[in-house]
Enzyme design. Structure first.
Site, PDB file in Angstrom:
ATOM      1  N   TYR A 108      57.778  45.563  32.106  1.00 59.00           N
ATOM      2  CA  TYR A 108      56.692  45.823  31.153  1.00 59.00           C
ATOM      3  C   TYR A 108      57.312  46.126  29.780  1.00 59.00           C
ATOM      4  O   TYR A 108      58.228  46.947  29.674  1.00 59.00           O
ATOM      5  CB  TYR A 108      55.909  47.007  31.710  1.00 59.00           C
ATOM      6  CG  TYR A 108      54.836  47.576  30.841  1.00 59.00           C
ATOM      7  CD1 TYR A 108      53.804  46.787  30.337  1.00 59.00           C
ATOM      8  CD2 TYR A 108      54.820  48.944  30.559  1.00 59.00           C
ATOM      9  CE1 TYR A 108      52.804  47.345  29.563  1.00 59.00           C
ATOM     10  CE2 TYR A 108      53.817  49.504  29.789  1.00 59.00           C
ATOM     11  CZ  TYR A 108      52.811  48.695  29.290  1.00 59.00           C
ATOM     12  OH  TYR A 108      51.833  49.246  28.527  1.00 59.00           O
ATOM     13  N   ASP A 178      58.413  50.151  39.612  1.00 65.53           N
ATOM     14  CA  ASP A 178      57.068  50.104  39.041  1.00 65.53           C
ATOM     15  C   ASP A 178      56.253  49.175  39.948  1.00 65.53           C
ATOM     16  O   ASP A 178      56.434  47.955  39.945  1.00 65.53           O
ATOM     17  CB  ASP A 178      57.113  49.563  37.597  1.00 65.53           C
ATOM     18  CG  ASP A 178      55.725  49.529  36.942  1.00 65.53           C
ATOM     19  OD1 ASP A 178      54.721  49.481  37.679  1.00 65.53           O
ATOM     20  OD2 ASP A 178      55.649  49.535  35.700  1.00 65.53           O
TER      21      ASP A 178
HETATM   22  C1  LIG Z   1      53.394  47.008  34.957  1.00 62.70           C
HETATM   23  C2  LIG Z   1      52.873  48.117  34.099  1.00 62.70           C
HETATM   24  N1  LIG Z   1      53.375  49.328  34.249  1.00 62.70           N
HETATM   25  C3  LIG Z   1      52.950  50.363  33.498  1.00 62.70           C
HETATM   26  C4  LIG Z   1      51.993  50.189  32.536  1.00 62.70           C
HETATM   27  C5  LIG Z   1      51.597  51.341  31.648  1.00 62.70           C
HETATM   28  O1  LIG Z   1      50.411  51.941  32.038  1.00 62.70           O
HETATM   29  P1  LIG Z   1      49.551  52.799  30.996  1.00 62.70           P
HETATM   30  O2  LIG Z   1      48.762  51.829  30.213  1.00 62.70           O
HETATM   31  O3  LIG Z   1      48.737  53.684  31.887  1.00 62.70           O
HETATM   32  O4  LIG Z   1      50.502  53.570  30.161  1.00 62.70           O
HETATM   33  C6  LIG Z   1      51.422  48.942  32.349  1.00 62.70           C
HETATM   34  C7  LIG Z   1      50.347  48.742  31.327  1.00 62.70           C
HETATM   35  O5  LIG Z   1      49.927  47.658  31.046  1.00 62.70           O
HETATM   36  C8  LIG Z   1      51.887  47.868  33.138  1.00 62.70           C
HETATM   37  O6  LIG Z   1      51.409  46.620  32.956  1.00 62.70           O
END
Ligand SMILES: Cc1ncc(COP(=O)(O)O)c(C=O)c1O
Length: 407
Positions: A108, A178
């Protein structure tokens, strides 16, 4: 208990005490104690699900944390203010001058930005590795963490979790993952060897696109350093947000099943469209990551990416603007379908837009896939300057939903 049952019956301890099916929402900044002994005990302990001060949570937070730990097949969970806060807490807890962190390429974007703007300048070595890299050759004596996101954001490559975890564990190194895309419904990161699993509950776990929240899961031992970091840095989730997430969690399994069926139907339909050059979705048997996906996931989520055949910026703009059921926005995991132009991090440095592949990321929501395909057909026609056609869209929802998602 099967997960579907657990989702309904977990996190009802405080509800039972209140003679209610839904846990009470408890807000407080100040936690008070019955005795000096109880106070001293709380101040000294590393708190995962006991009261200390508002930042470490209230009974509402602890209900959600216990539920998430149970659903993720592990001991403990930590709620944070967003998914990104969960990621950065895990990375920061393992960073430090001279430490080496391996990060899967294609994570990400903001995860990568945090590595580049916070970790590297403070002398943590960050090394990105590809999905086909030999991880055992990259591990060093100074490696403190392997961080994997599977599938990769936008480009959807699959990482081989059991192989990565076996190599890391042989060197005494923890693996964090993740796992937002798979959720605990489709992806059991801990059973595959992951020590720490991270979920942006903002996406599917809450599922209603009305809050931001992160959840980190793992054993008490694996999470001790992360808990300490969260306490030190004030990383905190509001009880209201935890309460709404608990409400969303109850329907996670049914929603995921529907996201998967619709996303596969729409992805298969897009694959047959001449204006679409490639569909990146591991649930498709033509996808290079399909075998790994089958071996590690029990289902596929709503987001996937397509590459359009080369077209002008105007035609690309017409495609995006022509979509009416897909809102233009950067999130995913909610009830509503979304679209966004996707520029993976490693392609951002390319000199001209003409070199950049026309990648589009979709999130397939809970609408009828038939209607979504109609909308897409019309937008694909707009690339050629045509105004309206529904040619090739699947004939009705029943036909679309008959797709065998296990194949
Ligand atoms: C794979 C992934 N991890 C983490 C996040 C972050 O999440 P947040 O928007 O709650 O900060 C995202 C957000 O798009 C994501 O796509």
């Amino acid at each position: 208990m099967d997960t579907e049952t657990l989702l309904i019956h977990t996190a009802r301890q405080t509800a039972a005490a209140a003679h209610s099916v839904s846990p009470p929402l408890v807000r407080t900044s100040t936690t008070v104690f019955d005795s000096f002994d109880a106070y001293k005990q709380a101040q000294g302990a590393l708190v995962f699900d006991g009261p200390r001060y508002g930042r470490s949570g209230t009974s509402t937070t602890f209900e959600l944390q216990r539920a998430m730990a149970q659903i993720a097949n592990t001991e403990a969970s930590i709620a944070t203010s967003s998914g990104l806060a969960a990621i950065t807490a895990v990375l920061a807890a393992h960073a430090g001058p001279g430490n080496h962190i391996l990060v899967s390429a294609g994570v990400y974007g903001p995860t990568r930005v945090f590595c580049e703007t916070e970790l590297i300048p403070s002398d943590t070595e960050v090394e990105y590795f590809d999905h086909d890299a030999d991880i055992s050759a990259l591990l060093r004596d100074t490696t403190s963490l392997v961080f994997v996101e599977t599938p990769a954001s936008l480009t959807m490559e699959m990482w081989d979790m059991p192989t990565i975890c076996a190599a890391a564990h042989e060197r005494g190194v923890r693996v964090a993952c993740d796992a937002t895309w798979g959720t605990p419904i489709f992806f059991d990161a801990h059973t595959l060897g992951g020590d720490i699993s991270i979920h942006a509950a903002t996406k599917f776990i809450n599922g209603h696109s009305d809050l931001l929240l992160g959840l980190i899961t793992g054993t008490l031992d694996a999470l001790a350093g992360v808990r300490e970091y969260c306490d030190r840095s004030g990383t905190h989730a509001a009880p209201d947000t935890c309460w709404l997430t608990l409400r969303g969690l109850r329907t996670l399994a049914v929603r995921m099943e529907r996201h998967q069926r619709s996303a596969l139907a729409v992805a298969q339909w897009l694959q047959s469209q001449p204006a679409v050059q490639r569909v990146f979705y591991p649930a498709l048997d033509t996808d290079p990551g399909h075998k790994l996906w089958r071996s590690q996931f029990s289902g596929a989520a709503g987001p996937f990416t397509i590459e359009l055949a080369p077209c002008s910026e105007d035609a690309f703009t017409r495609f995006i603007d022509h979509l009416s059921l897909f809102s233009l926005g950067t999130s995913w995991g909610g009830f509503e379908s979304l679209v966004m132009p996707a520029v993976p991090h490693h392609l951002r440095a390319l000199a001209t837009p003409a070199d950049t592949p026309r990648l589009v990321r979709f999130h397939i929501g809970l609408e009828s896939p038939h209607d979504l395909c109609d909308d897409l057909a019309s937008a694909l026609a707009a690339i050629q300057g045509e105004e309206d056609t529904t040619a090739g869209a699947p004939q009705g929802e029943q036909a679309t939903l008959a797709v065998d998602t296990a194949s």
